[in-house]
Design a protein around this motif. Structure first.
Motif, PDB file in Angstrom:
ATOM      1  N   PHE A  15       0.833  -1.202   0.000  1.00 42.61           N
ATOM      2  CA  PHE A  15       0.000   0.000   0.000  1.00 42.61           C
ATOM      3  C   PHE A  15       0.867   1.253   0.000  1.00 42.61           C
ATOM      4  CE2 PHE A  15      -4.418   1.375   1.720  1.00 42.61           C
ATOM      5  CZ  PHE A  15      -4.469   2.412   0.829  1.00 42.61           C
ATOM      6  N   LYS A  16       1.609   1.474   1.066  1.00 40.54           N
ATOM      7  CA  LYS A  16       2.391   2.709   1.174  1.00 40.54           C
ATOM      8  C   LYS A  16       3.311   2.915  -0.024  1.00 40.54           C
ATOM      9  CE  LYS A  16       2.637   3.895   6.001  1.00 40.54           C
ATOM     10  NZ  LYS A  16       3.535   4.100   7.139  1.00 40.54           N
ATOM     11  N   ALA A  17       3.897   1.842  -0.532  1.00 37.85           N
ATOM     12  CA  ALA A  17       4.813   1.959  -1.668  1.00 37.85           C
ATOM     13  C   ALA A  17       4.095   2.358  -2.961  1.00 37.85           C
ATOM     14  CB  ALA A  17       5.550   0.634  -1.869  1.00 37.85           C
ATOM     15  N   LEU A  18       2.773   2.213  -2.992  1.00 35.19           N
ATOM     16  CA  LEU A  18       2.005   2.522  -4.201  1.00 35.19           C
ATOM     17  C   LEU A  18       1.318   3.880  -4.151  1.00 35.19           C
ATOM     18  CD1 LEU A  18       0.333  -0.962  -4.760  1.00 35.19           C
ATOM     19  CD2 LEU A  18       2.533  -0.127  -5.616  1.00 35.19           C
ATOM     20  N   VAL A  19       1.525   4.614  -3.049  1.00 36.62           N
ATOM     21  CA  VAL A  19       0.894   5.918  -2.879  1.00 36.62           C
ATOM     22  C   VAL A  19       1.867   6.996  -3.343  1.00 36.62           C
ATOM     23  CG1 VAL A  19      -0.051   7.514  -1.164  1.00 36.62           C
ATOM     24  CG2 VAL A  19      -0.534   5.074  -0.993  1.00 36.62           C
ATOM     25  N   ASP A  20       1.370   7.941  -4.144  1.00 35.70           N
ATOM     26  CA  ASP A  20       2.231   9.009  -4.648  1.00 35.70           C
ATOM     27  C   ASP A  20       2.397  10.121  -3.612  1.00 35.70           C
ATOM     28  OD1 ASP A  20      -0.078  10.602  -4.762  1.00 35.70           O
ATOM     29  OD2 ASP A  20      -0.317  10.339  -6.921  1.00 35.70           O
ATOM     30  N   SER A  21       3.113  11.168  -3.970  1.00 37.55           N
ATOM     31  CA  SER A  21       3.408  12.251  -3.030  1.00 37.55           C
ATOM     32  C   SER A  21       2.148  13.022  -2.610  1.00 37.55           C
ATOM     33  CB  SER A  21       4.435  13.212  -3.622  1.00 37.55           C
ATOM     34  OG  SER A  21       3.926  13.780  -4.816  1.00 37.55           O
ATOM     35  N   ASP A  22       1.070  12.916  -3.385  1.00 36.06           N
ATOM     36  CA  ASP A  22      -0.197  13.573  -3.034  1.00 36.06           C
ATOM     37  C   ASP A  22      -1.052  12.713  -2.112  1.00 36.06           C
ATOM     38  OD1 ASP A  22       0.408  15.794  -4.600  1.00 36.06           O
ATOM     39  OD2 ASP A  22      -0.459  14.856  -6.399  1.00 36.06           O
ATOM     40  N   GLY A  23      -0.591  11.490  -1.814  1.00 30.82           N
ATOM     41  CA  GLY A  23      -1.329  10.604  -0.914  1.00 30.82           C
ATOM     42  C   GLY A  23      -2.326   9.701  -1.597  1.00 30.82           C
ATOM     43  N   ARG A  26      -1.256   5.264  -7.069  1.00 29.95           N
ATOM     44  CA  ARG A  26      -0.983   5.479  -8.499  1.00 29.95           C
ATOM     45  C   ARG A  26      -2.089   4.834  -9.339  1.00 29.95           C
ATOM     46  NH1 ARG A  26       4.379   3.394  -7.197  1.00 29.95           N
ATOM     47  NH2 ARG A  26       3.906   1.732  -8.668  1.00 29.95           N
ATOM     48  N   ALA A  27      -2.484   5.516 -10.388  1.00 33.90           N
ATOM     49  CA  ALA A  27      -3.623   5.098 -11.206  1.00 33.90           C
ATOM     50  C   ALA A  27      -3.467   3.693 -11.772  1.00 33.90           C
ATOM     51  CB  ALA A  27      -3.853   6.101 -12.332  1.00 33.90           C
ATOM     52  N   ASP A  28      -2.270   3.338 -12.238  1.00 35.21           N
ATOM     53  CA  ASP A  28      -2.082   2.004 -12.822  1.00 35.21           C
ATOM     54  C   ASP A  28      -2.253   0.914 -11.766  1.00 35.21           C
ATOM     55  OD1 ASP A  28       0.352   2.905 -11.617  1.00 35.21           O
ATOM     56  OD2 ASP A  28       1.495   1.439 -12.770  1.00 35.21           O
ATOM     57  N   GLN A  29      -1.791   1.180 -10.562  1.00 39.01           N
ATOM     58  CA  GLN A  29      -1.928   0.196  -9.494  1.00 39.01           C
ATOM     59  C   GLN A  29      -3.376   0.113  -8.996  1.00 39.01           C
ATOM     60  OE1 GLN A  29       0.381  -1.980  -8.568  1.00 39.01           O
ATOM     61  NE2 GLN A  29       1.690  -1.104 -10.153  1.00 39.01           N
ATOM     62  N   ARG A  30      -4.032   1.253  -8.918  1.00 36.45           N
ATOM     63  CA  ARG A  30      -5.443   1.255  -8.512  1.00 36.45           C
ATOM     64  C   ARG A  30      -6.267   0.446  -9.509  1.00 36.45           C
ATOM     65  NH1 ARG A  30      -9.446   6.324  -7.017  1.00 36.45           N
ATOM     66  NH2 ARG A  30     -11.361   5.094  -7.130  1.00 36.45           N
ATOM     67  N   HIS A  51      -7.173  -1.150   0.530  1.00 34.85           N
ATOM     68  CA  HIS A  51      -6.967  -0.078  -0.441  1.00 34.85           C
ATOM     69  C   HIS A  51      -8.282   0.638  -0.732  1.00 34.85           C
ATOM     70  CE1 HIS A  51      -3.925  -3.210  -1.165  1.00 34.85           C
ATOM     71  NE2 HIS A  51      -3.093  -2.202  -1.358  1.00 34.85           N
ATOM     72  N   ARG A  52      -9.306  -0.142  -1.009  1.00 36.39           N
ATOM     73  CA  ARG A  52     -10.619   0.431  -1.311  1.00 36.39           C
ATOM     74  C   ARG A  52     -11.214   1.084  -0.057  1.00 36.39           C
ATOM     75  NH1 ARG A  52     -15.177  -3.401  -3.846  1.00 36.39           N
ATOM     76  NH2 ARG A  52     -14.746  -4.534  -1.931  1.00 36.39           N
ATOM     77  N   ARG A  53     -11.068   0.416   1.100  1.00 29.82           N
ATOM     78  CA  ARG A  53     -11.592   0.964   2.348  1.00 29.82           C
ATOM     79  C   ARG A  53     -10.974   2.326   2.663  1.00 29.82           C
ATOM     80  NH1 ARG A  53      -9.430   1.717   6.731  1.00 29.82           N
ATOM     81  NH2 ARG A  53      -7.773   0.207   6.469  1.00 29.82           N
ATOM     82  N   ALA A  54      -9.702   2.493   2.345  1.00 30.73           N
ATOM     83  CA  ALA A  54      -8.997   3.751   2.601  1.00 30.73           C
ATOM     84  C   ALA A  54      -9.109   4.720   1.426  1.00 30.73           C
ATOM     85  CB  ALA A  54      -7.536   3.464   2.910  1.00 30.73           C
ATOM     86  N   SER A  55     -10.095   4.514   0.591  1.00 30.80           N
ATOM     87  CA  SER A  55     -10.343   5.384  -0.573  1.00 30.80           C
ATOM     88  C   SER A  55      -9.084   5.582  -1.406  1.00 30.80           C
ATOM     89  CB  SER A  55     -10.918   6.737  -0.130  1.00 30.80           C
ATOM     90  OG  SER A  55     -12.138   6.547   0.528  1.00 30.80           O
ATOM     91  N   TRP A  56      -8.366   4.482  -1.610  1.00 34.33           N
ATOM     92  CA  TRP A  56      -7.190   4.460  -2.477  1.00 34.33           C
ATOM     93  C   TRP A  56      -6.110   5.427  -2.016  1.00 34.33           C
ATOM     94  CZ3 TRP A  56      -7.804   0.120  -4.872  1.00 34.33           C
ATOM     95  CH2 TRP A  56      -9.098  -0.322  -5.150  1.00 34.33           C
ATOM     96  N   GLY A  57      -6.022   5.630  -0.695  1.00 34.75           N
ATOM     97  CA  GLY A  57      -4.984   6.472  -0.117  1.00 34.75           C
ATOM     98  C   GLY A  57      -5.498   7.774   0.446  1.00 34.75           C
ATOM     99  N   ALA A  58      -6.667   8.206   0.024  1.00 35.88           N
ATOM    100  CA  ALA A  58      -7.216   9.479   0.494  1.00 35.88           C
ATOM    101  C   ALA A  58      -7.581   9.446   1.974  1.00 35.88           C
ATOM    102  CB  ALA A  58      -8.448   9.863  -0.323  1.00 35.88           C
TER     103      ALA A  58
END
Length: 101
Positions: A15-23, A26-30, A51-58
Motif C-alpha cells: 500500500f504505502k509503496a504505491l501511494v504518490d506524493s499527493d497521498g 498510483r492510477a495504474d496500481q489502482r 486499499h478500497r476501504r482507505a479510498s485508495w490512499g485518500a
C-alpha cells in the motif's frame, strides 16, 4: 427461505509503496486492484480490501487511528472437547547410523 452467505476473501497487497506524493494510489496500481476486485465480486465473493476501504490512499489509516476490529483479531474459540495436539516423537529405525542397509 434461507440464503447461504457469500464466500469472503481478503485481497491484500502493498500500500504505502504505491501511494504518490499527493497521498493517492498510483492510477495504474489502482486499476489493477479494481480489476481484481471486480472479477472476484463477479464470481460471487465478498471482497475485503484495505486499499478500497482507505479510498485508495485518500483516507489512509495508521494502526493508531484504525478501528480495533481491523487491527486485532481474537483467536478462534477452541472446543473444550478437543485436546491440544502433541507432536509425535521421531520414528525409531533398526539401522545403525553410518551403516549401509
Amino acid at each position: 427461505m434461507t440464503t447461504t452467505p457469500s464466500p469472503s476473501v481478503f485481497l491484500a497487497g502493498p500500500f504505502k509503496a504505491l501511494v504518490d506524493s499527493d497521498g493517492a494510489m498510483r492510477a495504474d496500481q489502482r486499476a489493477r486492484f479494481e480489476s481484481l476486485i471486480a472479477r472476484l465480486e463477479t464470481d460471487g465473493y465478498h471482497v475485503h480490501n484495505a486499499h478500497r476501504r482507505a479510498s485508495w490512499g485518500a483516507k489512509f489509516l495508521t494502526p493508531r487511528n484504525a478501528p480495533a476490529s481491523t487491527t486485532t483479531r481474537s483467536p478462534p474459540a477452541r472446543s473444550s472437547s478437543r485436546s491440544p495436539v502433541t507432536p509425535r516423537p521421531p520414528a525409531r529405525t533398526s539401522r545403525s547410523a553410518g551403516r549401509p542397509p
